[in-house]
Motif scaffolding. Sequence first.
Motif, PDB file in Angstrom:
ATOM      1  N   TYR A 180      -1.488  -5.486  87.933  1.00  0.00           N
ATOM      2  CA  TYR A 180      -0.539  -4.765  88.791  1.00  0.00           C
ATOM      3  C   TYR A 180       0.234  -3.779  87.914  1.00  0.00           C
ATOM      4  O   TYR A 180       0.236  -3.884  86.682  1.00  0.00           O
ATOM      5  CB  TYR A 180       0.424  -5.730  89.481  1.00  0.00           C
ATOM      6  CG  TYR A 180       1.353  -6.462  88.549  1.00  0.00           C
ATOM      7  CD1 TYR A 180       2.635  -5.966  88.268  1.00  0.00           C
ATOM      8  CD2 TYR A 180       0.961  -7.647  87.937  1.00  0.00           C
ATOM      9  CE1 TYR A 180       3.497  -6.618  87.413  1.00  0.00           C
ATOM     10  CE2 TYR A 180       1.811  -8.323  87.076  1.00  0.00           C
ATOM     11  CZ  TYR A 180       3.076  -7.812  86.805  1.00  0.00           C
ATOM     12  OH  TYR A 180       3.918  -8.461  85.948  1.00  0.00           O
ATOM     13  N   PHE A 181       0.871  -2.803  88.546  1.00  0.00           N
ATOM     14  CA  PHE A 181       1.662  -1.824  87.816  1.00  0.00           C
ATOM     15  C   PHE A 181       3.109  -2.302  87.712  1.00  0.00           C
ATOM     16  O   PHE A 181       3.685  -2.800  88.687  1.00  0.00           O
ATOM     17  CB  PHE A 181       1.623  -0.462  88.505  1.00  0.00           C
ATOM     18  CG  PHE A 181       0.348   0.290  88.302  1.00  0.00           C
ATOM     19  CD1 PHE A 181       0.045   0.839  87.060  1.00  0.00           C
ATOM     20  CD2 PHE A 181      -0.561   0.443  89.345  1.00  0.00           C
ATOM     21  CE1 PHE A 181      -1.137   1.536  86.864  1.00  0.00           C
ATOM     22  CE2 PHE A 181      -1.742   1.138  89.156  1.00  0.00           C
ATOM     23  CZ  PHE A 181      -2.038   1.683  87.911  1.00  0.00           C
ATOM     24  N   SER A 182       3.656  -2.133  86.526  1.00  0.00           N
ATOM     25  CA  SER A 182       5.062  -2.501  86.321  1.00  0.00           C
ATOM     26  C   SER A 182       5.969  -1.448  86.946  1.00  0.00           C
ATOM     27  O   SER A 182       5.512  -0.390  87.404  1.00  0.00           O
ATOM     28  CB  SER A 182       5.349  -2.611  84.822  1.00  0.00           C
ATOM     29  OG  SER A 182       5.246  -1.323  84.215  1.00  0.00           O
ATOM     30  N   ASP A 183       7.244  -1.708  86.944  1.00  0.00           N
ATOM     31  CA  ASP A 183       8.212  -0.708  87.402  1.00  0.00           C
ATOM     32  C   ASP A 183       8.247   0.449  86.401  1.00  0.00           C
ATOM     33  O   ASP A 183       7.846   0.313  85.248  1.00  0.00           O
ATOM     34  CB  ASP A 183       9.603  -1.330  87.522  1.00  0.00           C
ATOM     35  CG  ASP A 183       9.653  -2.391  88.616  1.00  0.00           C
ATOM     36  OD1 ASP A 183       8.849  -2.282  89.568  1.00  0.00           O
ATOM     37  OD2 ASP A 183      10.476  -3.330  88.489  1.00  0.00           O
ATOM     38  N   VAL A 184       8.717   1.585  86.864  1.00  0.00           N
ATOM     39  CA  VAL A 184       8.824   2.762  85.996  1.00  0.00           C
ATOM     40  C   VAL A 184       9.872   2.501  84.920  1.00  0.00           C
ATOM     41  O   VAL A 184      10.997   2.073  85.216  1.00  0.00           O
ATOM     42  CB  VAL A 184       9.206   4.010  86.812  1.00  0.00           C
ATOM     43  CG1 VAL A 184       9.369   5.221  85.894  1.00  0.00           C
ATOM     44  CG2 VAL A 184       8.160   4.280  87.880  1.00  0.00           C
ATOM     45  N   ASP A 185       9.488   2.745  83.649  1.00  0.00           N
ATOM     46  CA  ASP A 185      10.441   2.523  82.553  1.00  0.00           C
ATOM     47  C   ASP A 185      11.298   3.775  82.325  1.00  0.00           C
ATOM     48  O   ASP A 185      11.209   4.756  83.088  1.00  0.00           O
ATOM     49  CB  ASP A 185       9.704   2.106  81.272  1.00  0.00           C
ATOM     50  CG  ASP A 185       8.713   3.165  80.792  1.00  0.00           C
ATOM     51  OD1 ASP A 185       8.833   4.334  81.216  1.00  0.00           O
ATOM     52  OD2 ASP A 185       7.813   2.819  80.007  1.00  0.00           O
ATOM     53  N   ASP A 186      12.099   3.761  81.271  1.00  0.00           N
ATOM     54  CA  ASP A 186      13.023   4.853  80.999  1.00  0.00           C
ATOM     55  C   ASP A 186      12.311   6.165  80.710  1.00  0.00           C
ATOM     56  O   ASP A 186      12.877   7.253  80.922  1.00  0.00           O
ATOM     57  CB  ASP A 186      13.925   4.496  79.809  1.00  0.00           C
ATOM     58  CG  ASP A 186      14.840   3.328  80.132  1.00  0.00           C
ATOM     59  OD1 ASP A 186      15.073   3.088  81.331  1.00  0.00           O
ATOM     60  OD2 ASP A 186      15.292   2.657  79.178  1.00  0.00           O
ATOM     61  N   SER A 187      11.061   6.063  80.231  1.00  0.00           N
ATOM     62  CA  SER A 187      10.316   7.292  79.919  1.00  0.00           C
ATOM     63  C   SER A 187       9.500   7.787  81.110  1.00  0.00           C
ATOM     64  O   SER A 187       8.734   8.741  80.993  1.00  0.00           O
ATOM     65  CB  SER A 187       9.394   7.049  78.721  1.00  0.00           C
ATOM     66  OG  SER A 187       8.441   6.028  79.029  1.00  0.00           O
ATOM     67  N   GLY A 188       9.622   7.110  82.247  1.00  0.00           N
ATOM     68  CA  GLY A 188       8.916   7.527  83.454  1.00  0.00           C
ATOM     69  C   GLY A 188       7.485   7.020  83.538  1.00  0.00           C
ATOM     70  O   GLY A 188       6.694   7.513  84.349  1.00  0.00           O
ATOM     71  N   LYS A 189       7.158   6.016  82.711  1.00  0.00           N
ATOM     72  CA  LYS A 189       5.793   5.487  82.695  1.00  0.00           C
ATOM     73  C   LYS A 189       5.735   4.108  83.341  1.00  0.00           C
ATOM     74  O   LYS A 189       6.728   3.382  83.378  1.00  0.00           O
ATOM     75  CB  LYS A 189       5.278   5.389  81.254  1.00  0.00           C
ATOM     76  CG  LYS A 189       5.150   6.736  80.552  1.00  0.00           C
ATOM     77  CD  LYS A 189       4.650   6.548  79.121  1.00  0.00           C
ATOM     78  CE  LYS A 189       4.541   7.879  78.405  1.00  0.00           C
ATOM     79  NZ  LYS A 189       4.083   7.708  76.994  1.00  0.00           N
ATOM     80  N   ARG A 190       4.569   3.790  83.849  1.00  0.00           N
ATOM     81  CA  ARG A 190       4.320   2.459  84.407  1.00  0.00           C
ATOM     82  C   ARG A 190       3.200   1.807  83.597  1.00  0.00           C
ATOM     83  O   ARG A 190       2.232   2.455  83.227  1.00  0.00           O
ATOM     84  CB  ARG A 190       3.938   2.533  85.882  1.00  0.00           C
ATOM     85  CG  ARG A 190       4.986   3.220  86.742  1.00  0.00           C
ATOM     86  CD  ARG A 190       4.532   3.359  88.181  1.00  0.00           C
ATOM     87  NE  ARG A 190       4.484   2.070  88.861  1.00  0.00           N
ATOM     88  CZ  ARG A 190       4.031   1.910  90.105  1.00  0.00           C
ATOM     89  NH1 ARG A 190       3.553   2.958  90.768  1.00  0.00           N
ATOM     90  NH2 ARG A 190       4.025   0.723  90.661  1.00  0.00           N
ATOM     91  N   MET A 191       3.322   0.541  83.335  1.00  0.00           N
ATOM     92  CA  MET A 191       2.342  -0.192  82.533  1.00  0.00           C
ATOM     93  C   MET A 191       1.478  -1.068  83.426  1.00  0.00           C
ATOM     94  O   MET A 191       1.916  -1.560  84.467  1.00  0.00           O
ATOM     95  CB  MET A 191       3.067  -1.066  81.505  1.00  0.00           C
ATOM     96  CG  MET A 191       3.962  -0.299  80.543  1.00  0.00           C
ATOM     97  SD  MET A 191       3.033   0.708  79.381  1.00  0.00           S
ATOM     98  CE  MET A 191       2.309  -0.597  78.391  1.00  0.00           C
TER      99      MET A 191
END
Length: 461
Positions: free
Chosen positions: A20-31
């Motif tokens: 699954y995709f994680s929430d958007v982090d501070d850099s605007g990326k999803r893991m």
Amino acid sequence: MSDNSPKVVKQTVNLGNLPYFSDVDDSGKRMVMFHQDGIVERFPRVLSLTRVLDALEINLFLEHRYKGLFMPPKRGGKKNPLGGVSLVTMNSLANSMSLFLQWIEAHDVDWHEVYAVSDSDKAKYWLPVYRYRKYLIDQVIAKKIDRDTANLYINHVRQFYEWARKQHRIEKLPFKYKTKVIKKKRKDGSIDLLFTQYGAEEKGFTVTTTDLLIPKKYKQKKSTDASLSPYDQDELQLLYSSNALSKLGPRLRVDLAVQCGLRADEVATFEANHVVDPALSDKSIYYVTIVGKYDKERTIMVSKGLMTSLWLYRNDEEHQHRLSKWQLANGSCDDAPLFLNRSGSFMSPKSIGNVISKVRKELKLVGKVLKRDFHDLRSTFATNLAGFLIHKNLPIGFVQFKLMQLMGHADFSTTQKYINFARSLTFDKQMASWVDKLFGEFVAPLQEDAFKAENEGDDNA
């Protein structure tokens, strides 16, 4: 080979389930995350900077093999916590596929090409997979690789094509399978026919094959001395009296090769759950099923004395400490190997075999030389067991069958080399005593097996 050529890289990867995709982090990326992690250290992947899509498909094939989603180990015998083949096999697969991708890049071909211009045999040899086969044959002729290695490479490529067909990445297989009847010539009476495990009316057995294999005519001839190098009594004494074998772990790894004929990679993947408490039974021999070369199953014989030592090691404090690290990383000890490194991970076959290098360096300091290697321990097992069985007057047909079974040979001619070599040996009193002690517990069950074989052979006559 240039630095940009396809190569194998080993990294720690997460081959978990339910992504699954994680929430958007501070850099605007999803893991990409997993509900169930599957961390694998030093997992092999094929890297290519020019054929990226091909490399991705190859890596997905490798992942499916490791997870058991394609061609899982036979009889459900898991060789890793995720259900697929071992890392040893994965490294071999990755190496084969990187070489295939190197050839693809060098010749600028599309491996997806599976249709020949016509149905003739001549036309199919222009397909990429057959052109690669021709390249491997040329390598064998030039003596850059041997036939067995070439067959391993092409066999892994064949598996990749089968996976691609199953995944609908290609419309058809570029090669065909055919059935072939192998006739067995009877040399030693009805007992030989018994070993085919077919009725007396059978004249052979059916196998499925393909013409992708490297023909036998390209097999290089090896001298007996080069292929069979068993340790003699003096060398075994030097080995077992060394400081390198003073610890139980290294000693047992050598014991499994000398007493059971295991290869280094088979010792590395020997599972802890194969080891049982011999005090709970009156058995003199323990039969253990392992998965060996080319994922082929075979049953080995473990003496009560060796099983006792293995049981002591399994319950040793140091092993339990390493096992706790394995459990922390994998969540279960069900498929844990008996021999773990300090990090609680698989020991590599190279690490298993390194004990001989340590002994060799140790002996060099006192002016002594040891020319043998770890694999020669397996030759020691085979030649001494063959000589032992012949000395006990067991039927030669039974000796041939049993040795082939215990060694896991695919070709009877390989087994026959050990028997021929054993016949040329003359044991002195000291060596004969050592061999009798080593295989003495094997006598009764083997004599019983031979007796049953002869009786069943008479019934089939």
